[in-house]
Design an enzyme around this catalytic site. Structure first.
Site, short mmCIF file in Angstrom:
data_model
loop_
_atom_site.label_atom_id
_atom_site.label_comp_id
_atom_site.label_asym_id
_atom_site.label_seq_id
_atom_site.Cartn_x
_atom_site.Cartn_y
_atom_site.Cartn_z
NE ARG A 82 58.78 62.50 50.02
CZ ARG A 82 59.57 62.12 51.03
NH1 ARG A 82 59.08 62.04 52.26
NH2 ARG A 82 60.84 61.81 50.81
CE LYS A 184 63.39 65.04 50.29
NZ LYS A 184 63.79 65.79 51.48
CD GLU A 220 59.10 68.71 58.35
OE1 GLU A 220 59.69 67.63 58.24
OE2 GLU A 220 58.45 69.23 57.43
N1 PLP Z 1 61.26 66.34 56.73
C1 PLP Z 1 62.08 67.02 55.92
C2 PLP Z 1 61.96 68.48 55.91
C3 PLP Z 1 63.01 66.34 55.13
O1 PLP Z 1 63.84 67.00 54.32
C4 PLP Z 1 63.07 64.93 55.17
C5 PLP Z 1 64.00 64.19 54.33
O2 PLP Z 1 63.65 63.63 53.35
C6 PLP Z 1 62.20 64.27 56.04
C7 PLP Z 1 61.31 64.99 56.80
C8 PLP Z 1 62.23 62.78 56.15
O3 PLP Z 1 61.57 62.19 55.08
P1 PLP Z 1 61.94 60.73 54.61
O4 PLP Z 1 61.78 59.86 55.79
O5 PLP Z 1 60.95 60.43 53.55
O6 PLP Z 1 63.34 60.79 54.11
C1 COI Z 2 66.66 63.12 53.26
O1 COI Z 2 66.64 62.62 54.39
O2 COI Z 2 66.66 62.41 52.24
C2 COI Z 2 66.67 64.56 53.08
O3 COI Z 2 66.30 64.97 52.02
C3 COI Z 2 67.11 65.41 54.20
C4 COI Z 2 68.16 66.38 53.83
C5 COI Z 2 69.45 65.73 53.39
C6 COI Z 2 67.68 67.41 52.87
#
Ligand code: PLP
Ligand code: COI
Length: 343
Positions: A82, A184, A220
């Site tokens: 990612r 991200k 989201e």
């Molecule tokens: N959506 C957003 C906007 C986020 O910042 C995060 C955090 O990483 C997620 C979803 C969840 O992603 P992940 O499960 O890869 O941490």
């Molecule tokens: C995560 O879950 O890793 C995120 O990046 C969410 C938030 C702390 C920005």
């Protein structure tokens, strides 16, 4: 060296300066070999690309102490992939994916005393990030970049841990239909700061963003994807090209199907059906959030209260939570390739 003496059970989601961090520099068209350093500070040009035009991307993953005393991390290959995609989208030279995983392992190994003990409820949050560091004044990508990883022990992202939270429908948009919602990038979070401060001031833990084009579909929250459970006990997850492809959500979809035998629908979810009571449980999912139950959604005073209530997580999300964290902490056998052993 020995385990740090922290009150592991009462950590919030906050930054602690730990012992070592990883740094690599991109200059003259290539990444250097990278190294660990004790120095948490960064010196850069006043005109660095990241300072002027927010050229930065990041990742988040965790290290866990398992029931049998190992330290592991969860699917770092997906974070590497990612971050590669995020970097490409912002015209940054991607950090090689195999080196990303090696650097995560090296950074956690250098901070083992900071990995919270098994059963403490805390974990080690790992934050890889990279940004344009050379001077940029016309709007263009930087020529030089820094890639870093630090880690910090954390407790629950939302106060109260597994207690259901109240969230609201945001008046602001997070990501344009052909914008940056699926990567991200730091800029996605900068634009959410006003909305999150305002949400907190009004007693809400997070904002639910709708699709900006029609404002009828659930996207989201600022820091997590959303999960729903319908009346048949099926898992329903919103599908959109402008939400972050959460690694937790993708893992939960697999866990729901293969470990729990649930039906899963990945589809557009409208605010209207949520209001009409289509779902009996709701939660937020992500690395930081794990699964945080949502008890109520407030749309400008109109309250959608889920039958699971404000006291505890509903039964389906609870099963998902227990299976996922069981896999992460070594209590349940993981699918092949999901767990990277660090120590
Ligand atoms: N959506 C957003 C906007 C986020 O910042 C995060 C955090 O990483 C997620 C979803 C969840 O992603 P992940 O499960 O890869 O941490
Ligand atoms: C995560 O879950 O890793 C995120 O990046 C969410 C938030 C702390 C920005």
């Amino acid at each position: 060296m020995s385990k740090k003496e922290l009150d592991w059970g009462n950590l919030g989601f906050a930054y602690h300066v730990t012992d070592k961090r990883y740094v690599a520099n991109y200059k003259d068209g290539k990444w250097d070999e990278g190294a660990l350093t004790a120095d948490p500070m960064i010196t850069m040009s006043e005109d660095a690309g990241v300072l002027q035009y927010s050229q930065s991307v990041f990742e988040g993953l965790k290290a866990y102490t398992t029931a049998d005393g190992h330290v592991v991390t969860f699917r770092p290959d997906l974070n590497a992939a990612r971050m590669y995609d995020s970097a490409m989208y912002l015209e940054m030279p991607p950090f090689p994916q195999d080196r990303f995983i090696d650097a995560v392992v090296e950074t956690v190994r250098a901070n083992l005393d900071w990995v919270p003990p098994y059963g403490s409820g805390a974990t080690l949050y790992i934050r890889p990030y990279m940004f344009g560091i050379s001077p940029v004044i016309g709007v263009k990508p930087a020529d030089e970049y820094m890639f870093r990883i630090f880690c910090t022990p954390v407790g629950p992202y939302f106060k109260g841990g597994a207690k259901p939270i109240s969230v609201r429908i945001s008046d602001y948009d997070r990501a344009a239909p052909r914008g940056t919602g699926h990567i991200k990038a730091g800029l996605n979070y900068a634009m959410s700061l006003h909305a999150i401060v305002d949400a907190h001031n009004h007693g809400f833990a997070e904002n639910i963003y709708l699709d900006p084009a029609t404002r009828t579909k659930i996207e989201e929250t600022g820091g997590a994807n959303i999960l729903f459970v319908d009346h048949d006990g099926n898992l329903v997850v919103p599908k959109s090209a402008s939400i972050l492809p959460s690694i937790t959500r993708r893992s939960l979809v697999d866990v729901a199907r293969t470990y729990l035998g649930l039906k899963v629908e990945e589809r557009e979810v409208t605010l209207k059906e949520v209001k009409e009571g289509a779902f009996i449980e709701c939660g937020l999912c992500g690395t930081a959030a794990v699964i945080s139950p949502v008890g109520k959604i407030d749309d400008h005073g109109e309250v959608i209260a889920f039958p699971s209530g404000m006291e505890e997580m509903g039964p389906v999300l609870k099963k998902l939570y227990e299976t996922l964290t069981g896999i992460q902490m070594g209590r349940i056998e993981a699918p092949k390739g999901w767990i990277q052993v660090i120590a």
